[in-house]
Design a protein around this motif. Sequence first.
Motif, short mmCIF file in Angstrom:
data_model
loop_
_atom_site.label_atom_id
_atom_site.label_comp_id
_atom_site.label_asym_id
_atom_site.label_seq_id
_atom_site.Cartn_x
_atom_site.Cartn_y
_atom_site.Cartn_z
N ASP A 49 0.67 -1.24 -0.16
CA ASP A 49 0.08 -0.17 -0.04
C ASP A 49 0.91 1.44 0.06
N GLY A 50 2.17 1.20 0.22
CA GLY A 50 3.12 2.40 0.42
C GLY A 50 2.92 3.04 1.77
N GLY A 51 2.27 2.81 2.52
CA GLY A 51 2.02 3.23 3.85
C GLY A 51 1.94 2.58 4.95
N TRP A 52 0.75 2.64 5.68
CA TRP A 52 0.44 1.78 7.03
C TRP A 52 1.02 0.59 6.90
N THR A 53 0.38 -0.64 6.02
CA THR A 53 0.57 -1.66 6.13
C THR A 53 2.22 -2.21 5.81
N TYR A 54 2.43 -1.38 4.69
CA TYR A 54 3.98 -1.43 4.03
C TYR A 54 4.95 -1.33 5.39
N GLU A 55 4.61 -0.16 6.17
CA GLU A 55 5.47 -0.01 7.49
C GLU A 55 5.53 -1.29 8.46
N HIS A 56 4.40 -1.73 8.68
CA HIS A 56 4.05 -2.76 9.55
C HIS A 56 5.06 -4.06 9.11
N ASP A 57 4.69 -4.33 7.64
CA ASP A 57 5.32 -5.50 7.15
C ASP A 57 7.02 -5.28 7.06
N LYS A 58 7.59 -4.03 6.90
CA LYS A 58 8.75 -3.99 7.34
C LYS A 58 9.36 -4.26 8.67
N GLY A 59 8.49 -4.11 9.60
CA GLY A 59 8.75 -4.30 10.89
C GLY A 59 8.59 -6.09 10.88
N ARG A 60 7.71 -6.55 10.35
CA ARG A 60 7.71 -8.09 10.29
C ARG A 60 9.06 -8.57 9.76
N GLN A 61 9.54 -8.11 8.53
CA GLN A 61 10.80 -8.34 7.97
C GLN A 61 12.06 -8.19 8.78
#
Length: 368
Positions: A49-61
Amino acid sequence: MNAKTLIGIAAVIILGVVGYVWFGQSGQQQALDDGTTKVGFVYVGPVGDGGWTYEHDKGRQAVEKEFGDKVETVFVESVPEGPDSERVMTQMALEGADLIFTTSFGYMDPTINVAKEFPNVKFEHATGYKTADNVSVYSARFYEGRAVQGHIAGNMTKSNIIGYIGSYPIPEVIRGINSAYIHAKKVNPDVEFKIVWAYTWFDPAKEADAATVLIEQGADVILQHTDSTAPQAAAQEAGNVVTFGQASDMSEYAPFPRVSSIIDDWAPYYIARTQAVMDGTWESANTWDGIREGMVAIGEISDAVPADVKEEALALKAAMAAGEYHPFTGPLKKQDGSDWLGDGDVADDGTLAGMNFYVEGLEGEIPQ
């Protein structure tokens, strides 16, 4: 049907039930047996999405990078808030998750419901307020970033009209609107906010439409509390409209129209909470961090912003990081003109957490 057949059928049924219990409800035991901690993530939008979920998934990674083969992560994206999220959480728990992060406000009650059924699974809910022995909540002080955005926006608008795309009228979003307005008004007493409620976290078409409506109403600065880059694209097409990245840097639209951003950095929190589960030290907690702790970051302020405004914005950020300034410092009145904060008084977290009013000067009503 003879007795031997009946016995055989009964045995199959019993084995099936036992198998369900072992591989389903006791899935955690499998994770413990091979030494791997399984961490699940439930996302309200797509990872791209380039925003909210993108950043959460960066946290997962980041969790995967930190722990390597000691951890297994799983995620489900674009999960609607409501009953479907409860199904997804339940499935994760049945499949052996030790820790589950549910990353949207509307997942709050489903998280609590599922946590009751799986007391040995740890749950972490983003932006909510309900906790349990096995449920923590965490959020970021996004309103601090909104203060910086408001300062820049108030200085850069030429029409004196700033547009704001709201997602849902919940305290988190209302806090952001108020903070941005307060700080825009401080540097530009003539500024006016126009607010469009999109009633979505992620819907590029609706977000683009909202941005277009605001631009047609004269807004030459657009702020958003929605997750896609669609408002950036709409502003770029319109020309001469300033925007700010939401939740992620959205730097593909820099140096203009995107002149800065709020960046949510979840990685340190996700790593720490996963480590706590591994160590057996996890406890239910309520975390609300901001610029000082690094959970809220301010994206690079581009050269499209005048040098003096950039310097002031960075000074404001530094003051909040040092604990020397709070965005909600009086004197402040509510929209109806009633007193809220006296000169020098600072809003308490309880009021901010449940904020359901606009500050003086904002027009329109908060939808119910």
